[in-house]
Design a protein around this motif. Structure first.
Motif, PDB file in Angstrom:
ATOM      1  N   GLY A 195      20.302   8.494   1.723  1.00  0.00           N
ATOM      2  CA  GLY A 195      20.000   7.889   0.427  1.00  0.00           C
ATOM      3  C   GLY A 195      20.764   8.517  -0.724  1.00  0.00           C
ATOM      4  N   PRO A 196      20.742   9.846  -0.872  1.00  0.00           N
ATOM      5  CA  PRO A 196      21.505  10.458  -1.975  1.00  0.00           C
ATOM      6  C   PRO A 196      23.000  10.170  -1.916  1.00  0.00           C
ATOM      7  CG  PRO A 196      19.899  12.014  -1.085  1.00  0.00           C
ATOM      8  CD  PRO A 196      19.906  10.838  -0.166  1.00  0.00           C
ATOM      9  N   LYS A 198      16.257   8.650   4.228  1.00  0.00           N
ATOM     10  CA  LYS A 198      15.942   8.771   2.804  1.00  0.00           C
ATOM     11  C   LYS A 198      16.382  10.111   2.247  1.00  0.00           C
ATOM     12  CE  LYS A 198      12.092   8.259  -0.435  1.00  0.00           C
ATOM     13  NZ  LYS A 198      10.631   7.988  -0.563  1.00  0.00           N
ATOM     14  N   ARG A 199      16.301  11.139   3.061  1.00  0.00           N
ATOM     15  CA  ARG A 199      16.619  12.489   2.580  1.00  0.00           C
ATOM     16  C   ARG A 199      18.109  12.761   2.534  1.00  0.00           C
ATOM     17  NH1 ARG A 199      14.144  18.125   5.121  1.00  0.00           N
ATOM     18  NH2 ARG A 199      15.195  19.550   3.654  1.00  0.00           N
ATOM     19  N   TYR A 200      18.846  12.266   3.529  1.00  0.00           N
ATOM     20  CA  TYR A 200      20.257  12.634   3.636  1.00  0.00           C
ATOM     21  C   TYR A 200      21.196  11.472   3.294  1.00  0.00           C
ATOM     22  CZ  TYR A 200      18.494  16.793   5.994  1.00  0.00           C
ATOM     23  OH  TYR A 200      17.819  17.952   6.279  1.00  0.00           O
ATOM     24  N   LYS A 208      10.077   9.245  11.221  1.00  0.00           N
ATOM     25  CA  LYS A 208      10.987  10.391  11.160  1.00  0.00           C
ATOM     26  C   LYS A 208      12.409   9.947  10.848  1.00  0.00           C
ATOM     27  CE  LYS A 208      12.316  14.522  13.772  1.00  0.00           C
ATOM     28  NZ  LYS A 208      12.142  15.260  15.049  1.00  0.00           N
ATOM     29  N   GLY A 228      12.573   8.903   7.219  1.00  0.00           N
ATOM     30  CA  GLY A 228      12.566  10.092   6.378  1.00  0.00           C
ATOM     31  C   GLY A 228      13.916  10.774   6.349  1.00  0.00           C
ATOM     32  N   TRP A 229      14.579  10.829   7.499  1.00  0.00           N
ATOM     33  CA  TRP A 229      15.912  11.429   7.574  1.00  0.00           C
ATOM     34  C   TRP A 229      16.919  10.621   6.762  1.00  0.00           C
ATOM     35  CZ3 TRP A 229      20.751   9.991   9.285  1.00  0.00           C
ATOM     36  CH2 TRP A 229      21.666  11.014   9.475  1.00  0.00           C
TER      37      TRP A 229
END
Length: 443
Positions: free
Chosen positions: A60-61, A56-58, A50, A53-54
């Motif tokens: 990373g960009p 990578k989603r927030y 989790k 994933g967080w």
């Protein structure tokens, strides 16, 4: 409880069996480590996944928008803030403040959201070397407000084309045309189209993808083999064999009628002249089946131009066979080439790469004989470094009764014909000479 009894219980626990089948064993320290890892994975795994994933989603960009220079400025700002706070250096604080202001200004440039509808259109996704590959990009402003000038990037292979968008009102469409060089055989990935927001110093760079990538196939050059060359390749009756048949195409002789013969094959003129029934006898034929063996061993070619000439020659032979609805097989040291349609043939030819650690033309000839045992015409397309001895060995692999030709590709060489045993060797110096070279084979 005494220390002795506790130690004995621990020793008893470590020595007792724990396998499900009851096999007695002792718990090794490494096993304890593995068991601990399993427990940690069981309880920490979901939380770890989790968290990743967080990130990578927030996160990373955000990190993806920072350029190399941006990381340098950010790291310098942090270091200068620490030095200024630790040692009271006012100069360090001022420099850190300046770096921070630059980063804040860069953030202002990349913030915001553009709303576009982008369409990438290639007029043709398959062209031959030297032909024009034309495409267009149509951009529509789908937002309810006017958007400021921006830039679009279009990756074309290893290069990137830049398109500038003007100020666009809601619903306005801007279109740009472009051409792609097709000087070499290749599969060129075009796209995806991406819009780019960046500050003047390029500390931050934010991009949004608007289309999917498209593959542009730049097929090898081919030449038409119409006319005498096509007549040479075309064999409607197939190749005759020494096996006699009572019903086929190639007439062989007449013989006496025997009960059970097909009355349609009675030769009535001869019957009337001899006074006894005579029937036609035929030689069995086999349908013309062409096989092309293309060597991709770069050690057998003088240079890249010779290798490209060989690919073009093999593709031209294959296209003519497909055009005439002949059975066709094309193989290389890397494996077979698809021959169901001309598009499949040229697509696979476009993807071909040369290697210098593959088998020789002799090995390829043996592979061809095993892979295509029913071939009636065989072409070996090779480089100029293949020796006569190697060609003789390749010809020895061809079964008796099969017509065999070798096309030696040597850019700039004069077209010529020679014979090595039953093998006809054709020298090809230019693709446009292929028809003439094939005519020499039957001269």
């Amino acid at each position: 409880m005494s220390m002795k009894s506790s130690a004995s219980k621990v020793g008893e626990f470590l020595s007792r069996p724990f396998h499900s089948d009851g096999t007695p064993t002792r718990l090794h320290p490494a096993s304890l480590t593995r068991e601990a890892s399993k427990v940690a994975g069981t309880y920490l795994g979901p939380g770890w996944a989790k968290a990743m994933g967080w990130l990578k989603r927030y996160v990373g960009p955000v990190l993806a928008t920072i350029s190399t220079l941006g990381f340098v400025v950010l790291g310098t700002a942090v270091l200068l803030w620490i030095l200024g706070a630790s040692y009271g250096w006012q100069e360090a604080k001022v420099a850190a403040l300046l770096a921070t202001v630059l980063l804040l200004i860069a953030i202002a440039f990349v913030l915001g959201k553009s709303m576009y509808a982008v369409k990438l259109d290639l007029a043709r996704t398959r062209v031959a070397v030297g032909e024009h590959a034309v495409g267009s990009i149509a951009v529509e402003n789908t937002s309810p407000r006017t958007v400021l000038p921006a830039a679009l990037e279009l990756p074309v292979g290893l290069a990137t084309a830049l398109f500038h968008l003007p100020t666009m009102k809601p619903g306005e469409i801007h279109e740009d045309l472009f051409t792609i060089p097709t000087t070499r055989r290749a599969v060129i990935t075009v796209g995806p189209v991406r819009s780019v927001r960046a500050d003047p110093l390029h500390l931050l760079r934010r991009q949004v993808l608007w289309t999917d990538p498209t593959d542009l196939f730049v097929h090898p050059r081919t030449t038409s083999l119409d006319g005498p060359a096509a007549g040479f390749l075309k064999d409607l009756e197939g190749l005759t064999t020494k096996d006699l048949s009572n019903s086929d195409i190639a007439f062989h002789a007449l013989r006496d009628y025997v009960p059970g013969d097909d009355r349609r094959h009675i030769h009535w003129k001869t019957t009337a002249r001899t006074g006894k029934l005579m029937v036609r006898q035929f030689e069995e034929t086999r349908r013309s089946h062409m096989a092309v063996a293309l060597s991709v061993n770069t050690d057998e070619y003088e240079n890249d131009d010779d290798f490209e000439l060989a690919i073009s020659a093999a593709a031209s032979l294959g296209r003519q066979a497909i055009k005439e609805h002949r059975e066709l097989n094309v193989i290389t040291q890397r494996g077979p080439i698809r021959c169901e349609t001309g598009k499949n043939l040229l697509d696979d030819m476009t993807r071909l790469l040369g290697y210098n650690r593959r088998g020789t033309s002799v090995d390829l000839a043996r592979t061809l004989t095993d892979a295509v045992p029913n071939a009636s015409v065989v072409f070996f397309v090779v480089g100029s470094k293949v020796t006569p001895a190697q060609l003789r060995s390749a010809a020895a692999s061809v079964p008796p009764g099969v017509r065999a030709f070798a096309v030696r590709c040597f850019t700039g060489a004069k077209s010529a014909r020679a014979n090595i045993a039953d093998l006809t060797v054709l020298t090809l110096g230019d693709l446009s000479d292929l028809s003439m070279v094939l005519r020499k084979a039957i001269a």
